[in-house]
Design an enzyme around this catalytic site. Structure first.
Site, PDB file in Angstrom:
ATOM      1  N   HIS A 134       9.344   9.693   1.443  1.00 19.39           N
ATOM      2  CA  HIS A 134       8.446  10.845   1.349  1.00 19.39           C
ATOM      3  C   HIS A 134       7.500  10.910   2.551  1.00 19.39           C
ATOM      4  O   HIS A 134       7.317   9.936   3.291  1.00 19.39           O
ATOM      5  CB  HIS A 134       7.628  10.771   0.058  1.00 19.39           C
ATOM      6  CG  HIS A 134       6.769   9.543  -0.034  1.00 19.39           C
ATOM      7  ND1 HIS A 134       5.544   9.429   0.581  1.00 19.39           N
ATOM      8  CD2 HIS A 134       6.969   8.362  -0.664  1.00 19.39           C
ATOM      9  CE1 HIS A 134       5.018   8.256   0.343  1.00 19.39           C
ATOM     10  NE2 HIS A 134       5.859   7.568  -0.408  1.00 19.39           N
ATOM     11  N   GLU A 155       8.715   5.114  -7.571  1.00 17.89           N
ATOM     12  CA  GLU A 155       8.070   4.019  -6.865  1.00 17.89           C
ATOM     13  C   GLU A 155       7.951   2.787  -7.762  1.00 17.89           C
ATOM     14  O   GLU A 155       7.982   2.880  -8.995  1.00 17.89           O
ATOM     15  CB  GLU A 155       6.669   4.473  -6.413  1.00 17.89           C
ATOM     16  CG  GLU A 155       5.838   3.423  -5.696  1.00 17.89           C
ATOM     17  CD  GLU A 155       6.436   2.955  -4.387  1.00 17.89           C
ATOM     18  OE1 GLU A 155       7.453   2.230  -4.430  1.00 17.89           O
ATOM     19  OE2 GLU A 155       5.877   3.306  -3.329  1.00 17.89           O
TER      20      GLU A 155
END
Length: 312
Positions: free
Chosen positions: A99, A182
């Site tokens: 990201h 994550e």
């Protein structure tokens, strides 16, 4: 061609007799069955014990993968097979993208008041995502189709939104994939002093095995990624699977994915530096196998395994 029937309740090792007619191993086997189907003389054994049966098969039997056509199975077990009927589609490229820069990359204390999955991109992160979309377009050929899997965290979804807005093609599908999220750091994070102590302890213990208090270890993330790669292999059995697979995820996840895919060591993983924001890892299929087109950076050389003599 005759397809061998499959029942999910069938776990017997009783052989099924075959004729001399060709047959195709069915594609709707669960993953553990897909990895190996064993032919012993004139009988087919479903592989219901991956570890022991596959090891025996390598020594005594012939192992076939799903989609391969086995023909001319004779009474005494002499046979030949052809792979010409393999019709499952593996993507020609698998691309992993971290990201863009998030607010927490600038100020880590935000983890104390904002849930990790709700952290947004910065203005710089948005620009990085737009640039990543332009680069992704350069990786594509005109006839390519794309399958996106995106971590459900806000920063990865925003990265996809910006990235996809610059693509030169609309031939893509996108799915959110929670297994690409994550590493869990234990809900709201503690004070700066405690988090500093945790990070220092993690450095000493090792990123792969150290479990964050109330969170996950790298090994935990590796395990859930293993189930995701199994899902991918099943998806690849579809003849219409897109020609390019793109995973928009997080830095640690991308490194663990390549570790899992290429079966590299824990020491190699520990030596790798994290990906930069919107950095690409490109895996390209060459002669039926994937190769890393760009090597991962290292911050140190991998540790060597000590010999028994050194351990005394």
């Amino acid at each position: 061609m005759n397809k061998i029937p499959y029942s999910p309740l069938f776990h017997s090792t009783t052989p099924r007799n075959l004729t001399s007619e060709p047959f195709i191993i069915p594609e709707n086997f669960p993953f553990c069955f897909q990895r190996a189907t064993i032919v012993y003389t004139t009988a087919l054994f479903p592989c219901n014990n991956m570890l022991s049966r596959t090891n025996i098969a390598r020594n005594l039997f012939q192992v076939y993968l799903p989609g391969q056509c086995i023909s001319r199975v004779h009474p005494r077990g002499s046979f030949s097979f052809s792979s010409s009927s393999i019709h499952y589609q593996r993507p020609r490229k698998i691309i992993l993208i971290r990201h863009g820069e998030s607010v927490a990359n600038i100020d880590k204390s935000i983890h104390r008041v904002v849930p990790d999955h709700k952290i947004r991109l910065t203005k710089k992160g948005i620009e990085q995502a737009l640039s990543a979309g332009k680069r992704l377009s350069q990786e594509l050929s005109p006839e390519d189709t794309i399958q996106f899997y995106v971590s459900p965290y806000l920063r990865t979804r925003e990265t996809f939104q910006q990235l996809s807005s610059t693509l030169t093609t609309q031939a893509y599908k996108v799915f959110e994939e929670p297994r690409l999220r994550e590493q869990d750091w234990g809900n709201f994070q503690a004070s700066t002093e405690i988090m500093k102590m945790i990070c220092e302890e993690r450095e000493k213990y090792g990123h792969f095995y150290y479990r964050i208090p109330n969170g996950e270890s790298g090994a935990d993330v590796y395990d859930r990624l293993s189930t995701f790669t199994e899902s991918l292999h099943r998806a690849f059995n579809r003849p219409d699977f897109p020609s390019v697979l793109v995973l928009i995820t997080h830095g640690l996840l991308a490194r663990l994915f390549t570790m899992r895919w290429f079966r590299t060591s824990v020491e190699e993983f520990e030596s790798q530096d994290n990906l930069r924001h919107c950095e690409f890892i490109v895996m390209e299929r060459v002669n039926h196998k994937y190769q890393l087109r760009n090597s991962l950076r290292r911050w140190k050389e991998p540790d060597t395994i000590p010999s028994q003599q050194d351990s005394h």
